[in-house]
Write an enzyme that holds these catalytic residues in place. Structure first.
Site, PDB file in Angstrom:
ATOM      1  N   HIS A  48       0.868  -1.342  -0.204  1.00 44.98           N
ATOM      2  CA  HIS A  48       0.008   0.010  -0.068  1.00 44.98           C
ATOM      3  C   HIS A  48       0.837   1.216   0.023  1.00 44.98           C
ATOM      4  O   HIS A  48       2.152   1.107   0.294  1.00 44.98           O
ATOM      5  CB  HIS A  48      -0.869  -0.045   1.268  1.00 44.98           C
ATOM      6  CG  HIS A  48      -0.225   0.081   2.584  1.00 44.98           C
ATOM      7  ND1 HIS A  48      -0.160  -1.064   3.128  1.00 44.98           N
ATOM      8  CD2 HIS A  48       0.545   0.983   3.083  1.00 44.98           C
ATOM      9  CE1 HIS A  48       0.870  -0.797   4.204  1.00 44.98           C
ATOM     10  NE2 HIS A  48       1.071   0.407   4.380  1.00 44.98           N
TER      11      HIS A  48
HETATM   12  C1  T46 Z   1       2.890   0.787   6.894  1.00 41.57           C
HETATM   13  C2  T46 Z   1       3.529  -0.452   6.960  1.00 41.57           C
HETATM   14  C3  T46 Z   1       5.039  -0.010   7.337  1.00 41.57           C
HETATM   15  C4  T46 Z   1      -4.394  -0.354  13.468  1.00 41.57           C
HETATM   16  O1  T46 Z   1      -5.660  -0.827  13.902  1.00 41.57           O
HETATM   17  N1  T46 Z   1      -3.761   0.740  13.705  1.00 41.57           N
HETATM   18  C5  T46 Z   1      -2.538   0.827  13.373  1.00 41.57           C
HETATM   19  O2  T46 Z   1      -2.117   2.040  13.883  1.00 41.57           O
HETATM   20  C6  T46 Z   1      -2.228   0.012  12.103  1.00 41.57           C
HETATM   21  C7  T46 Z   1      -0.851   0.557  11.546  1.00 41.57           C
HETATM   22  C8  T46 Z   1      -2.819  -0.968  11.930  1.00 41.57           C
HETATM   23  N2  T46 Z   1      -4.173  -1.202  12.537  1.00 41.57           N
HETATM   24  C9  T46 Z   1      -4.557  -2.523  12.015  1.00 41.57           C
HETATM   25  C10 T46 Z   1      -4.907  -2.623  10.508  1.00 41.57           C
HETATM   26  C11 T46 Z   1      -5.043  -3.827  10.143  1.00 41.57           C
HETATM   27  O3  T46 Z   1      -6.183  -4.506  10.595  1.00 41.57           O
HETATM   28  O4  T46 Z   1      -3.600  -3.481  11.997  1.00 41.57           O
HETATM   29  C12 T46 Z   1      -3.951  -4.454  10.984  1.00 41.57           C
HETATM   30  C13 T46 Z   1      -2.757  -4.852  10.162  1.00 41.57           C
HETATM   31  O5  T46 Z   1      -2.230  -3.532   9.440  1.00 41.57           O
HETATM   32  P1  T46 Z   1      -1.940  -3.672   8.157  1.00 41.57           P
HETATM   33  O6  T46 Z   1      -2.289  -4.770   7.191  1.00 41.57           O
HETATM   34  O7  T46 Z   1      -1.839  -2.267   7.212  1.00 41.57           O
HETATM   35  O8  T46 Z   1      -0.124  -3.962   8.147  1.00 41.57           O
HETATM   36  P2  T46 Z   1       1.186  -3.846   7.338  1.00 41.57           P
HETATM   37  O9  T46 Z   1       2.248  -4.364   8.045  1.00 41.57           O
HETATM   38  O10 T46 Z   1       1.000  -4.158   5.886  1.00 41.57           O
HETATM   39  O11 T46 Z   1       1.358  -2.253   7.315  1.00 41.57           O
HETATM   40  C14 T46 Z   1       1.856  -1.448   8.497  1.00 41.57           C
HETATM   41  C15 T46 Z   1       1.032  -0.292   8.276  1.00 41.57           C
HETATM   42  O12 T46 Z   1      -0.533  -0.508   8.310  1.00 41.57           O
HETATM   43  C16 T46 Z   1       1.137   0.678   7.289  1.00 41.57           C
HETATM   44  O13 T46 Z   1       1.023   2.089   7.581  1.00 41.57           O
HETATM   45  O14 T46 Z   1       3.094   1.866   6.333  1.00 41.57           O
HETATM   46  O15 T46 Z   1       3.080  -1.194   8.293  1.00 41.57           O
END
Ligand code: T46
Length: 131
Positions: A48
């Site tokens: 993303h």
């Molecule tokens: C990024 C990379 C480096 C939350 O509820 N609060 C938060 O502050 C974050 C960051 C995530 N979430 C929830 C949303 C999803 O249900 O945690 C779950 C996993 O998030 P995501 O699939 O977006 O995780 P990554 O590792 O793909 O991405 C994360 C960050 O979301 C993103 O901003 O830049 O780490």
């Protein structure tokens, strides 16, 4: 836009202390910090971009390959040293792969907001090519 920031570190026989302080090594005031842990080598994360969030990413432990793509240039950075931080600002697609015993710390200038995410690569390319 993305680049590496070298963090000041102080080491002696008792260990190492690494400093981030605004505005010297930290380009914004932090409103959120989250950690990514318990990763495994085969499942990538990310895929993303953010519309406006600024971030600093640090591998506190272990290593990970982070591919950053601003729509024109793509670069893979091996993050494996806690004195090196990646600063990301603007619309940059990120993919994290090959986690190896990695704990990532991510510092952000804003609160979590799903509306700030671009999770479709074609939409990301359309937006970055308009700029
Ligand atoms: C990024 C990379 C480096 C939350 O509820 N609060 C938060 O502050 C974050 C960051 C995530 N979430 C929830 C949303 C999803 O249900 O945690 C779950 C996993 O998030 P995501 O699939 O977006 O995780 P990554 O590792 O793909 O991405 C994360 C960050 O979301 C993103 O901003 O830049 O780490």
């Amino acid at each position: 836009m993305f680049h590496l920031i070298n963090l000041n570190s102080h080491s002696d026989t008792s260990g190492r202390l690494i400093v981030l302080e605004e505005p010297n090594s930290l380009p914004f005031l932090v409103r959120r910090n989250y950690f990514i842990s318990n990763t495994n080598t085969i499942e990538p994360r990310g895929f993303h971009a953010h519309k406006s969030q600024k971030q600093i990413i640090i591998a506190l432990n272990g290593s990970v390959d982070i591919t950053l793509d601003d729509g024109k240039n793509k670069e893979t950075i091996v993050l494996n040293d806690p004195t090196k931080a990646i600063y990301i600002e603007g619309i940059v697609w990120r993919e994290m792969k090959n986690f190896n015993n990695c704990i990532l710390s991510v510092l952000c200038d804003s609160l979590y907001c799903e509306d700030d995410y671009i999770r479709d690569y074609n939409e990301f390319i359309k937006i970055t090519n308009k700029k």
